[in-house]
Enzyme design. Sequence first.
Site, PDB file in Angstrom:
ATOM      1  CB  SER A  23      11.168  31.402 -20.039  1.00 42.87           C
ATOM      2  OG  SER A  23      10.046  31.417 -21.185  1.00 42.87           O
ATOM      3  N   GLY A  24      11.933  33.565 -22.560  1.00 38.57           N
ATOM      4  CA  GLY A  24      11.296  34.850 -23.208  1.00 38.57           C
ATOM      5  C   GLY A  24       9.764  34.608 -23.165  1.00 38.57           C
ATOM      6  CG  LEU A  25       6.315  31.095 -23.759  1.00 39.83           C
ATOM      7  CD1 LEU A  25       5.581  31.828 -24.747  1.00 39.83           C
ATOM      8  CD2 LEU A  25       6.201  29.520 -23.892  1.00 39.83           C
ATOM      9  CG  ASP A  35       8.395  33.716 -27.319  1.00 41.00           C
ATOM     10  OD1 ASP A  35       9.378  34.721 -26.853  1.00 41.00           O
ATOM     11  OD2 ASP A  35       8.821  32.585 -27.275  1.00 41.00           O
ATOM     12  CG  ASP A  62      14.619  32.845 -24.185  1.00 38.65           C
ATOM     13  OD1 ASP A  62      15.390  33.123 -25.248  1.00 38.65           O
ATOM     14  OD2 ASP A  62      13.730  32.346 -24.410  1.00 38.65           O
ATOM     15  CG  ASP A  64      13.713  36.111 -27.483  1.00 34.14           C
ATOM     16  OD1 ASP A  64      13.566  35.222 -27.181  1.00 34.14           O
ATOM     17  OD2 ASP A  64      12.966  37.249 -27.044  1.00 34.14           O
ATOM     18  CD  GLU A  91      15.352  31.941 -30.452  1.00 30.69           C
ATOM     19  OE1 GLU A  91      15.243  31.667 -29.102  1.00 30.69           O
ATOM     20  OE2 GLU A  91      14.230  32.217 -31.129  1.00 30.69           O
ATOM     21  CE  LYS A  97      11.105  33.678 -30.232  1.00 31.50           C
ATOM     22  NZ  LYS A  97      11.838  33.278 -29.042  1.00 31.50           N
ATOM     23  CG  ASN A  99       7.443  29.652 -28.746  1.00 31.99           C
ATOM     24  OD1 ASN A  99       7.102  28.443 -29.220  1.00 31.99           O
ATOM     25  ND2 ASN A  99       8.095  30.012 -27.726  1.00 31.99           N
ATOM     26  CB  SER A 100      10.953  26.933 -31.115  1.00 33.18           C
ATOM     27  OG  SER A 100      12.027  27.777 -30.877  1.00 33.18           O
ATOM     28  NE  ARG A 135      15.835  28.147 -28.941  1.00 33.89           N
ATOM     29  CZ  ARG A 135      14.486  28.640 -28.235  1.00 33.89           C
ATOM     30  NH1 ARG A 135      14.987  28.799 -27.171  1.00 33.89           N
ATOM     31  NH2 ARG A 135      13.405  28.361 -28.690  1.00 33.89           N
ATOM     32  CG  HIS A 166      14.305  24.130 -28.948  1.00 33.61           C
ATOM     33  ND1 HIS A 166      13.627  23.224 -28.062  1.00 33.61           N
ATOM     34  CD2 HIS A 166      13.520  25.179 -28.978  1.00 33.61           C
ATOM     35  CE1 HIS A 166      12.673  23.740 -27.520  1.00 33.61           C
ATOM     36  NE2 HIS A 166      12.357  24.765 -27.943  1.00 33.61           N
TER      37      HIS A 166
END
Length: 271
Positions: A23-25, A35, A62, A64, A91, A97, A99-100, A135, A166
């Site tokens: 995970s990037g986060l 992130d 991930d 990104d 993504e 980026k 975070n979503s 993504r 997502h």
Amino acid sequence: MEAHNGLSAKIVEEAGFRGLWASGLTISASLGLRDSNEASWTQVLDVLEFMADSTRLPILVDGDTGYGNFNNVRRLVKKLGQRGIAGVCIEDKLFPKTNSFIGERQPLADVDEFCGRIKAGKDSQPDDDFVLVARVEALISGHGMDEALHRAEAYRAAGADAILIHSKLSSASEILTFAKHWERRCPLVIVPTMYYGTPTEVLLEAGLSNIIWANHNLRASITAMRETSRRIFETQSLTDIEGRVASVKDIFRLVGNAELEAAEKRYLPAR
Ligand code: SPV
Ligand code: MG
């Protein structure tokens, strides 16, 4: 299942999972960073190398946004291949980026430009088993279902092996609608961090093929470390804590000290 370093990767493998989400986060957070691409891509690569060395599970990274344009993606894929990474997810947003789950209308990448990133990634893959997941952030960014479906189809046609759709809603409604319209054109991957209340069987029956439990090992460790630090600070003692934490022996076992002892017998001169 999420992992963010070599040790958490081993723990995921022991639990019985068949694949890892780098995970990037959580890799960023474990380095004390946001992130937001604050860790450079080569610093992330170093973490991935420790993860790949410590487990035999396939790792989906991930990636990104791919850290730039098509050229950055193809170099990323080449370097991931050299480290034995199984696949990457990129993504359709812009570098750096966000975070979503932060903010409202994050800008999306141009569809054709993002398709170029996908094609460049696939053209650079180390072998036919390497997986590129595209993504779609259209639902996250409030662009609606039609835009999400349009983008997913464009990315599939550009060569993506799977689509990660997502959503940040607390119900799975838009994910289930997306899956219905998608009609299993290629594998669908989801990250149900926000709509965790939906039973997994419902998600699988809707045609979703891979579920990423995206950040729960890091979150569990934050809770455990915070509580442990608090108790030791308050009591200035370990008596209250010893039975609640993994033993030192467990650390030795997890990192493979037994193998080192056997190797020492083989390679060190006998005394
Ligand atoms: C991550 O784990 O870094 C992800 C999933 O990309 S999310 O945080 O939901 O965007
Ligand atoms: Mg991420």
